[in-house]
Design a protein around this motif. Sequence first.
Motif, PDB file in Angstrom:
ATOM      1  N   TYR A 351      -1.716   0.101  15.942  1.00 52.90           N
ATOM      2  CA  TYR A 351      -0.577  -0.730  15.241  1.00 52.90           C
ATOM      3  C   TYR A 351      -0.366   0.355  13.778  1.00 52.90           C
ATOM      4  O   TYR A 351      -1.288   0.854  13.223  1.00 52.90           O
ATOM      5  N   LYS A 352       1.098   0.479  13.755  1.00 50.14           N
ATOM      6  CA  LYS A 352       1.612   1.082  12.465  1.00 50.14           C
ATOM      7  C   LYS A 352       1.310   0.413  11.371  1.00 50.14           C
ATOM      8  O   LYS A 352       1.967  -0.844  11.315  1.00 50.14           O
ATOM      9  N   ILE A 353       0.588   0.748  10.333  1.00 50.55           N
ATOM     10  CA  ILE A 353       0.343  -0.092   9.111  1.00 50.55           C
ATOM     11  C   ILE A 353       1.016   0.612   7.897  1.00 50.55           C
ATOM     12  O   ILE A 353       1.197   1.616   7.690  1.00 50.55           O
ATOM     13  N   GLU A 354       2.063  -0.340   7.239  1.00 45.59           N
ATOM     14  CA  GLU A 354       2.881   0.076   6.311  1.00 45.59           C
ATOM     15  C   GLU A 354       2.086  -0.610   4.823  1.00 45.59           C
ATOM     16  O   GLU A 354       1.938  -1.814   4.544  1.00 45.59           O
ATOM     17  N   ARG A 360      -3.119   1.721  -1.698  1.00 48.96           N
ATOM     18  CA  ARG A 360      -3.280   0.897  -0.389  1.00 48.96           C
ATOM     19  C   ARG A 360      -4.269  -0.265  -0.234  1.00 48.96           C
ATOM     20  O   ARG A 360      -5.016  -0.663   0.467  1.00 48.96           O
ATOM     21  N   THR A 361      -3.831  -1.309  -1.169  1.00 48.60           N
ATOM     22  CA  THR A 361      -4.623  -2.363  -1.688  1.00 48.60           C
ATOM     23  C   THR A 361      -3.964  -3.504  -0.777  1.00 48.60           C
ATOM     24  O   THR A 361      -4.656  -4.530  -0.557  1.00 48.60           O
ATOM     25  N   HIS A 362      -2.587  -3.321  -0.433  1.00 49.72           N
ATOM     26  CA  HIS A 362      -2.112  -4.411   0.373  1.00 49.72           C
ATOM     27  C   HIS A 362      -1.210  -3.864   1.572  1.00 49.72           C
ATOM     28  O   HIS A 362      -0.844  -2.595   1.449  1.00 49.72           O
ATOM     29  N   TYR A 363      -1.314  -4.408   2.629  1.00 52.54           N
ATOM     30  CA  TYR A 363      -0.387  -4.078   3.837  1.00 52.54           C
ATOM     31  C   TYR A 363       0.671  -5.135   4.216  1.00 52.54           C
ATOM     32  O   TYR A 363       0.510  -6.308   3.894  1.00 52.54           O
ATOM     33  N   LYS A 364       1.853  -4.653   4.662  1.00 48.97           N
ATOM     34  CA  LYS A 364       2.691  -5.776   5.213  1.00 48.97           C
ATOM     35  C   LYS A 364       2.713  -6.234   6.382  1.00 48.97           C
ATOM     36  O   LYS A 364       1.995  -5.650   7.502  1.00 48.97           O
ATOM     37  N   HIS A 365       2.530  -7.480   6.474  1.00 45.38           N
ATOM     38  CA  HIS A 365       2.300  -8.459   7.552  1.00 45.38           C
ATOM     39  C   HIS A 365       3.035  -9.684   7.752  1.00 45.38           C
ATOM     40  O   HIS A 365       2.881 -10.462   6.569  1.00 45.38           O
ATOM     41  N   ASP A 366       3.834 -10.133   8.809  1.00 43.16           N
ATOM     42  CA  ASP A 366       4.670 -11.233   8.658  1.00 43.16           C
ATOM     43  C   ASP A 366       5.405 -11.625   7.383  1.00 43.16           C
ATOM     44  O   ASP A 366       5.526 -12.595   6.680  1.00 43.16           O
ATOM     45  N   ASN A 367       6.179 -10.520   6.852  1.00 42.98           N
ATOM     46  CA  ASN A 367       6.968 -10.375   5.734  1.00 42.98           C
ATOM     47  C   ASN A 367       6.111 -10.662   4.422  1.00 42.98           C
ATOM     48  O   ASN A 367       6.762 -11.457   3.560  1.00 42.98           O
ATOM     49  N   GLN A 368       4.963 -10.641   4.590  1.00 44.59           N
ATOM     50  CA  GLN A 368       3.881 -10.695   3.270  1.00 44.59           C
ATOM     51  C   GLN A 368       3.183  -9.130   3.101  1.00 44.59           C
ATOM     52  O   GLN A 368       3.013  -8.764   3.966  1.00 44.59           O
ATOM     53  N   TRP A 369       2.743  -9.288   1.787  1.00 43.51           N
ATOM     54  CA  TRP A 369       1.782  -8.170   1.315  1.00 43.51           C
ATOM     55  C   TRP A 369       0.455  -8.829   1.299  1.00 43.51           C
ATOM     56  O   TRP A 369       0.125  -9.681   0.359  1.00 43.51           O
ATOM     57  N   LYS A 370      -0.174  -8.512   2.256  1.00 45.47           N
ATOM     58  CA  LYS A 370      -1.564  -9.019   2.600  1.00 45.47           C
ATOM     59  C   LYS A 370      -2.726  -7.987   2.032  1.00 45.47           C
ATOM     60  O   LYS A 370      -2.592  -6.782   2.325  1.00 45.47           O
ATOM     61  N   VAL A 391     -12.667   3.786   4.485  1.00 47.08           N
ATOM     62  CA  VAL A 391     -11.898   3.400   5.465  1.00 47.08           C
ATOM     63  C   VAL A 391     -11.257   1.850   5.182  1.00 47.08           C
ATOM     64  O   VAL A 391     -12.073   1.241   4.938  1.00 47.08           O
ATOM     65  N   ILE A 392     -10.055   1.965   5.422  1.00 41.21           N
ATOM     66  CA  ILE A 392      -9.308   0.855   4.975  1.00 41.21           C
ATOM     67  C   ILE A 392      -9.288  -0.335   6.461  1.00 41.21           C
ATOM     68  O   ILE A 392      -8.930   0.286   7.446  1.00 41.21           O
ATOM     69  N   TYR A 393      -9.552  -1.438   6.012  1.00 41.85           N
ATOM     70  CA  TYR A 393      -9.545  -2.548   7.205  1.00 41.85           C
ATOM     71  C   TYR A 393      -8.414  -3.573   7.204  1.00 41.85           C
ATOM     72  O   TYR A 393      -8.076  -3.954   5.932  1.00 41.85           O
ATOM     73  N   THR A 394      -7.569  -3.669   8.155  1.00 37.85           N
ATOM     74  CA  THR A 394      -6.681  -4.814   7.920  1.00 37.85           C
ATOM     75  C   THR A 394      -6.867  -5.771   9.093  1.00 37.85           C
ATOM     76  O   THR A 394      -8.253  -5.676   9.584  1.00 37.85           O
ATOM     77  N   HIS A 395      -6.099  -6.900   9.253  1.00 36.00           N
ATOM     78  CA  HIS A 395      -6.697  -7.923  10.209  1.00 36.00           C
ATOM     79  C   HIS A 395      -6.591  -7.479  11.585  1.00 36.00           C
ATOM     80  O   HIS A 395      -7.097  -7.824  12.567  1.00 36.00           O
ATOM     81  N   HIS A 396      -5.915  -6.198  11.950  1.00 33.14           N
ATOM     82  CA  HIS A 396      -5.713  -5.506  13.202  1.00 33.14           C
ATOM     83  C   HIS A 396      -7.154  -5.058  13.438  1.00 33.14           C
ATOM     84  O   HIS A 396      -7.497  -4.856  14.632  1.00 33.14           O
ATOM     85  N   GLY A 397      -7.622  -4.354  12.583  1.00 38.92           N
ATOM     86  CA  GLY A 397      -9.091  -3.662  12.590  1.00 38.92           C
ATOM     87  C   GLY A 397      -8.942  -2.362  11.603  1.00 38.92           C
ATOM     88  O   GLY A 397      -8.154  -2.098  10.657  1.00 38.92           O
ATOM     89  N   PRO A 398      -9.849  -1.430  11.595  1.00 34.49           N
ATOM     90  CA  PRO A 398      -9.847  -0.201  10.943  1.00 34.49           C
ATOM     91  C   PRO A 398      -8.785   0.697  10.976  1.00 34.49           C
ATOM     92  O   PRO A 398      -8.215   1.184  11.991  1.00 34.49           O
ATOM     93  N   VAL A 399      -8.130   1.188  10.092  1.00 34.83           N
ATOM     94  CA  VAL A 399      -6.908   2.188   9.867  1.00 34.83           C
ATOM     95  C   VAL A 399      -7.330   3.618  10.003  1.00 34.83           C
ATOM     96  O   VAL A 399      -7.903   4.235   9.230  1.00 34.83           O
ATOM     97  N   ASN A 489       4.665  -7.005  12.482  1.00 35.67           N
ATOM     98  CA  ASN A 489       5.357  -7.873  13.216  1.00 35.67           C
ATOM     99  C   ASN A 489       4.356  -8.825  13.757  1.00 35.67           C
ATOM    100  O   ASN A 489       3.509  -8.371  14.725  1.00 35.67           O
ATOM    101  N   PRO A 490       4.080  -9.837  13.460  1.00 38.02           N
ATOM    102  CA  PRO A 490       3.164 -10.825  14.056  1.00 38.02           C
ATOM    103  C   PRO A 490       3.257 -10.973  15.552  1.00 38.02           C
ATOM    104  O   PRO A 490       2.129 -11.566  16.219  1.00 38.02           O
ATOM    105  N   GLU A 491       4.401 -10.906  16.173  1.00 39.07           N
ATOM    106  CA  GLU A 491       4.780 -10.988  17.385  1.00 39.07           C
ATOM    107  C   GLU A 491       3.898 -10.009  18.319  1.00 39.07           C
ATOM    108  O   GLU A 491       3.915  -9.950  19.619  1.00 39.07           O
ATOM    109  N   HIS A 492       3.655  -8.648  17.657  1.00 38.09           N
ATOM    110  CA  HIS A 492       3.024  -7.800  18.318  1.00 38.09           C
ATOM    111  C   HIS A 492       1.430  -7.735  18.431  1.00 38.09           C
ATOM    112  O   HIS A 492       0.862  -7.042  19.122  1.00 38.09           O
TER     113      HIS A 492
END
Length: 804
Positions: A351-354, A360-370, A391-399, A489-492
């Motif tokens: 997944y591409k992370i923005e 890099r303390t927040h990333y975009k997901h579902d129109n929110q900065w998480k 190593v940064i982690y999001t709900h997707h996993g490690p960046v 995009n949460p649909e992804h």
Amino acid sequence: MKNIKLLTTLVLTIAVFYGLNTKLGAVPPIGKFLNPANGVWQNETNDVIDGTIAINGLNATVTVHYDEQLIPHIFAENETDLYRAQGYITAKHRLWQMEFQTHAAAGRLSEILGEVAVNYDREERRRGMVYGAEQALLKMMDDPQTSRFLEAYSDGVNNYINSLDESDLPVEYKLLDYKPELWTVKKTALLLMYMTKMLASRNHDLEYTNILRKFGKERFDFLYPDFYEVNDPIIPKETDWSFIDTEITETPQSELPLDSISQTITKTHPDNGSNNWAISGSKSVTGNPILANDPHLGLKLPSVWFVMQLSTPNHKTMGATLPGALGVIIGFNEHIAWGETNATRDVMDWYKIEFKDSKRTHYKHDNQWKPTTVRMESIKVKGQEAILDSVIYTHHGPVTYDHNFKSDNAKSGYAMTWVGHIGGNNQKPFLDLNKAKNYDDYLNAIKHFSAPAQNFVFASTEGDIALWIQGLLPNKWKGQGKFLMDGSNPEHDWQSFIPQEYNAHTKNPERGFVSSANQHPVDESYPFYVFNDGYETYRNRVINDFFRSKDKFSVEDFKALQNNNFNLKASELLPYIFKTMDASSLTSEEQLMYDQIKSWDFYSEVDDLAPSIWMTWWHKLYKLTWDEFEVEDEALSTPFTFQTIDMLTNHPEDEFMDIVSTEDKETAEDLFLITFKETVKELQQWKSEHGDFTYGDYKAAFVGHLLQALPAFSRFNIPIGGDRNTVNAAAKNHGPSWRMIVELSTPPKALGIYPGGQSGNPGSKYYDNMIDDWAAGRYYTLNFMMNVNPEDSMSTQTLIPSNQ
């Protein structure tokens, strides 16, 4: 003058003493290594397999019988003592291997090898290996029985470690000048994670994204179809799937990011796979079901497998274990036999992370900065300061990829979503299989196995045969996971998982056999999306055609099939080449070699010349066909073998046949001739330096030590036929790592062998004693001891509670 000589001698003596006892870069302290009291000479000893040993924590006496292959047969009064003894005995023969592999899994090789391993360690940290092991450990420790047995195993390993003097350490510790750590249950989780990575799907998402952008969707779909024209799937085509009533994930109406990725992390070996099959009693000459398994992995010393029998008053099981993990992984007991092949299912997506900003303390997901989380990875480097990597982690996993690693954009990155990170008690299924008595027990044992997805084959003394494709498998929309996806995009995201009962499976099929060889699991009638990430297309057809060829089969037939060297791939391409290639320009030397391969029977045998011609010719032809993919600063993955041959034979004038570096317009026929002439030139050069290019000599198969095939501890020039696409999938340094055949009589009769030996000590005669028989296609009878006092043990060792 006399004083100067004395001073010079003193300085030289000090320098020599310092050099002999100090590690200089990658070189061990030679004096310490060669010390007669504690050094390498102490490893030139026989394996101690008798006597009485006191073990802390045992509740009762454990008896260990060794047979003539140094296979330990452990008899314990209860399961806790059994796994404590398994830990002790395994460490006794394979301690260094156990620990080295867990260091590799954890990204800690730099602590042992120095800065040469730093990039490897960074990749493993950014792959989330320790994170995944930690998640798995939570699940394992949540089960009281699994946690108790894990602790017992760990205690057994540590009983052995604590018994060692410096002189007793395995030679690799002396060579690398370090000492073993105490074992922990986390190390077992790391070992299982190591195997999960080794058997992960090929995950070419990022490379495929580059190809999609470079060549377009139409060309991509042509080069990488979901199904090949020839498909003989694991689960028979006639299977009825009408019982499946789960909703299939709908394809979202959104676009994919088409980023350009210049390089990717190291992939696992593309040939990691296996064969397995079982026939029902109706197809067996004895009336008993017969099961076979041969996993294809890198050929290493010490071997990846360690054969054991594990027995209590309530169950007896025997087969191949993984040093560092509990129970038998591929084997049999008094009632059933089982084995695994790699399902190669796509359970790793990107997944591409923005990021909100460069912090890099927040990333975009579902129109929110998480919020993100950070794992600060400290990589210790022998002889140097530690290297820190955040190593940064999001709900997707490690960046995995960011501006600190293989990318240059501070506000974006690429995150890995992997079933291996979810965690699961993947130890318990094998503990339960060891005790299973029938099909229901087998199914209940495997249904919680999550990763890596495996094809579990089964046969029982009750007459049942079955095969389940088991793992935690995402319920994907069609095409999901082929390419880089939008992490905002949460649909992804993965929406759900396929319910376990809907994983593809078959029980007692009408045809009388089940089999898998890493081919496509199902045909197009299976309702869930299955991504073709390069499924095998040759071994499986040879195997299935074999079992369709006659009514009854024997153990001897099974042995012949496991060692079958028929090259179906060559048999499907070469006749077309012979029919279409213009051979009029061949020189006399080229014509001679052309005649040699034209007369080939397509069996890759060690004494033949033609397999060497084929192997060299195919490699050159494949590479030249896809020369468009040889570009710098862009990660690409060439199409798979079956599709390549389809292109050459059915689309010989396609644009991909044109050679990029010439002005002419080449076709497949031109590629055949050009690469054949190059093949002759290369083989003639080899012949002038080495003699005849018979296949065994030219392939030069070897089994290499885990330390980069350290020559003194490896075996070279092993005469074995086959290649990566034959049933006997013996490539240069990869192939059948364990061959097993079990007839489900009462009690079962079994054969087994692997390319190595039971001992991890290079000084032992049991270090590599099976290799020659393995290469020759011979087997050893697995001595399934039915009682604690057998008449045919080579030696007996008794483990007693330390308070006795």
